[in-house]
Design a protein around this motif. Structure first.
Motif, PDB file in Angstrom:
ATOM      1  N   SER A  84       0.807  -1.225   0.000  1.00 48.90           N
ATOM      2  CA  SER A  84       0.000   0.000   0.000  1.00 48.90           C
ATOM      3  C   SER A  84       0.841   1.277   0.000  1.00 48.90           C
ATOM      4  CB  SER A  84      -0.939   0.004   1.210  1.00 48.90           C
ATOM      5  OG  SER A  84      -0.168   0.062   2.383  1.00 48.90           O
ATOM      6  N   VAL A  85       2.135   1.118  -0.255  1.00 45.31           N
ATOM      7  CA  VAL A  85       3.016   2.300  -0.320  1.00 45.31           C
ATOM      8  C   VAL A  85       3.973   2.141  -1.501  1.00 45.31           C
ATOM      9  CG1 VAL A  85       2.953   2.923   2.133  1.00 45.31           C
ATOM     10  CG2 VAL A  85       4.596   1.213   1.330  1.00 45.31           C
ATOM     11  N   SER A 120      -5.975   3.864  -5.671  1.00 45.89           N
ATOM     12  CA  SER A 120      -5.305   4.932  -4.921  1.00 45.89           C
ATOM     13  C   SER A 120      -5.264   6.218  -5.717  1.00 45.89           C
ATOM     14  CB  SER A 120      -3.879   4.496  -4.583  1.00 45.89           C
ATOM     15  OG  SER A 120      -3.143   5.587  -4.067  1.00 45.89           O
ATOM     16  N   HIS A 122      -2.751   7.721  -6.109  1.00 47.25           N
ATOM     17  CA  HIS A 122      -1.444   7.749  -6.775  1.00 47.25           C
ATOM     18  C   HIS A 122      -1.520   7.273  -8.231  1.00 47.25           C
ATOM     19  CE1 HIS A 122       0.531   9.248  -3.261  1.00 47.25           C
ATOM     20  NE2 HIS A 122      -0.212   8.399  -2.561  1.00 47.25           N
ATOM     21  N   TYR A 145       3.844   1.879  -7.293  1.00 47.04           N
ATOM     22  CA  TYR A 145       2.578   1.612  -6.597  1.00 47.04           C
ATOM     23  C   TYR A 145       1.396   2.160  -7.410  1.00 47.04           C
ATOM     24  CZ  TYR A 145      -0.957   2.460  -2.927  1.00 47.04           C
ATOM     25  OH  TYR A 145      -2.116   2.538  -2.206  1.00 47.04           O
ATOM     26  N   GLY A 173      -7.798   8.554  -1.017  1.00 53.63           N
ATOM     27  CA  GLY A 173      -6.861   9.639  -0.725  1.00 53.63           C
ATOM     28  C   GLY A 173      -5.993   9.257   0.457  1.00 53.63           C
ATOM     29  N   SER A 174      -6.187   9.893   1.585  1.00 53.18           N
ATOM     30  CA  SER A 174      -5.377   9.629   2.787  1.00 53.18           C
ATOM     31  C   SER A 174      -6.338   9.285   3.918  1.00 53.18           C
ATOM     32  CB  SER A 174      -4.567  10.872   3.167  1.00 53.18           C
ATOM     33  OG  SER A 174      -3.866  11.374   2.048  1.00 53.18           O
ATOM     34  N   ARG A 183      -1.211  18.847   2.704  1.00 51.29           N
ATOM     35  CA  ARG A 183      -1.717  18.117   1.532  1.00 51.29           C
ATOM     36  C   ARG A 183      -2.999  17.355   1.879  1.00 51.29           C
ATOM     37  NH1 ARG A 183      -0.863  12.761   0.439  1.00 51.29           N
ATOM     38  NH2 ARG A 183      -1.463  12.121  -1.666  1.00 51.29           N
ATOM     39  N   MET A 184      -3.007  16.772   3.047  1.00 46.76           N
ATOM     40  CA  MET A 184      -4.143  15.926   3.429  1.00 46.76           C
ATOM     41  C   MET A 184      -5.410  16.719   3.730  1.00 46.76           C
ATOM     42  SD  MET A 184      -2.542  12.711   5.490  1.00 46.76           S
ATOM     43  CE  MET A 184      -1.089  11.849   4.863  1.00 46.76           C
ATOM     44  N   PHE A 267       5.163  10.860  -2.603  1.00 51.86           N
ATOM     45  CA  PHE A 267       5.320   9.665  -3.445  1.00 51.86           C
ATOM     46  C   PHE A 267       6.032  10.006  -4.756  1.00 51.86           C
ATOM     47  CE2 PHE A 267       2.381   6.037  -2.043  1.00 51.86           C
ATOM     48  CZ  PHE A 267       2.317   6.464  -0.722  1.00 51.86           C
TER      49      PHE A 267
HETATM   50  C1  15L Z   1      -1.941   5.725  -0.394  1.00 55.84           C
HETATM   51  O1  15L Z   1      -2.359   5.145  -1.371  1.00 55.84           O
HETATM   52  C2  15L Z   1      -1.270   5.000   0.721  1.00 55.84           C
HETATM   53  O2  15L Z   1      -1.758   3.679   0.853  1.00 55.84           O
HETATM   54  C3  15L Z   1      -1.371   5.718   2.034  1.00 55.84           C
HETATM   55  O3  15L Z   1      -0.419   5.154   2.913  1.00 55.84           O
HETATM   56  C4  15L Z   1      -1.176   7.234   1.940  1.00 55.84           C
HETATM   57  O4  15L Z   1       0.153   7.525   1.790  1.00 55.84           O
HETATM   58  C5  15L Z   1      -2.032   7.794   0.830  1.00 55.84           C
HETATM   59  O5  15L Z   1      -1.947   7.094  -0.367  1.00 55.84           O
HETATM   60  C6  15L Z   1      -1.772   9.271   0.517  1.00 55.84           C
HETATM   61  O6  15L Z   1      -1.657   9.615  -0.658  1.00 55.84           O
HETATM   62  O7  15L Z   1      -1.733  10.066   1.446  1.00 55.84           O
END
Ligand code: 15L
Length: 274
Positions: A84-85, A120, A122, A145, A173-174, A183-184, A267
């Motif tokens: 997941s990272v 994700s 990402h 990822y 997202g987060s 960011r979050m 990331f």
């Molecule tokens: C994700 O996809 C990750 O799994 C999580 O650990 C966070 O880092 C999240 O994204 C994010 O973008 O904050």
């Protein structure tokens, strides 16, 4: 006149939750139990002991035979399993790419009709934080990822078009107890909203393959979910109560830092890996 409310029947007979020992899996485990008679829990990590109505089913995503057994007798899957990272390609290849393929093949062979796939943000991490995007725009993965999650979304589309297996791909997202940085404020998804999103994805009557961003009702937002309104997800939480404290903690941001420029945050700067 009022009527005594009857206990609500469980919606599903047997649900499967993969990645049940992970951060979000541990959150969803008790919450999903309310929506099914049997909750099958899978992971390669320790799952603890089974509560009433739970079935523990350790399984490795990269083993096709494990996956085939895991999906037997299941009505729907919430697939959180895998890496997941961001990190080196090989573990991501095995768990997220080979693993997702094995899961979808098992779904086809076992007649499972609905999957909620933890994709994700990402997948689109290389869009700028100054842009508002929707899920119909081209993907711009920000690493191994994100690439693996883009593969998972394509896999979901193919298994719907070819075999009628429906999926809601959640570009999460987060999802943490609270946003950890500025960011979050845009990407945060509360655990209660995560539950609402997953339950809506499981129960919406027709989803085909729908892609939706997983976020709370944040004031700052980069993502437009209008095209996914048929899922019936309405966020009830917001990152706004955390804004003042986060701005105080991070009063100045370096606008030339890629982690500040791009939606994927830190990331986008990771790697290359040995
Ligand atoms: C994700 O996809 C990750 O799994 C999580 O650990 C966070 O880092 C999240 O994204 C994010 O973008 O904050």
């Amino acid at each position: 006149m009022s009527f005594p409310s009857a206990p609500q029947p469980a919606l599903f007979g047997r649900l499967l939750l993969t990645g049940a020992a992970g951060g979000l899996g541990r959150q969803l485990r008790p919450r999903l139990k309310a929506h099914c008679t049997h909750l099958r829990l899978s992971d390669i990590a320790d799952l603890g002991t089974a509560a009433p109505g739970e079935e523990l089913a350790p399984a490795a995503l990269e083993r096709a035979d494990d996956m085939l057994r895991l999906l037997a007798g299941v009505d729907a899957v919430v697939h959180l399993g895998g890496v997941s990272v961001e990190g080196p390609f090989e573990p991501i290849l095995q768990a997220n790419i080979v693993g997702a393929y094995n899961l979808y093949e098992a779904a086809r062979l076992q007649g499972v009709k609905r999957i909620v796939f933890a994709s994700s943000n990402h997948v689109t991490g290389f869009y700028k934080q100054s842009e508002t995007i929707d899920a119909r725009m081209p993907v711009r993965p920000d690493g191994h990822y994100g690439l693996s999650k883009a593969f998972g979304e394509n896999l979901a589309q193919f298994y719907f078009d070819r075999y009628g297996v429906e999926t809601v791909s959640l570009r999460i997202g987060s999802s943490f107890p609270e946003p950890k940085d500025r960011r979050m404020l845009a990407t945060w998804l509360s655990f209660d909203d995560l539950e609402r999103l997953v339950v809506a994805s499981l129960t919406a009557p027709v989803v085909g393959h729908t892609v939706i961003y997983g976020m709370s009702d944040n004031t700052t937002t980069w993502w437009d979910n209008t095209a996914a309104r048929h899922i019936g997800y309405r966020a009830l939480d917001t990152s706004e109560p955390f804004r003042a404290a986060l701005q105080e903690r991070q009063p100045a941001l370096d606008a030339s830092d890629p982690a500040v420029m791009y939606q994927g945050g830190g990331f986008v700067k990771q790697g290359p890996f040995e």
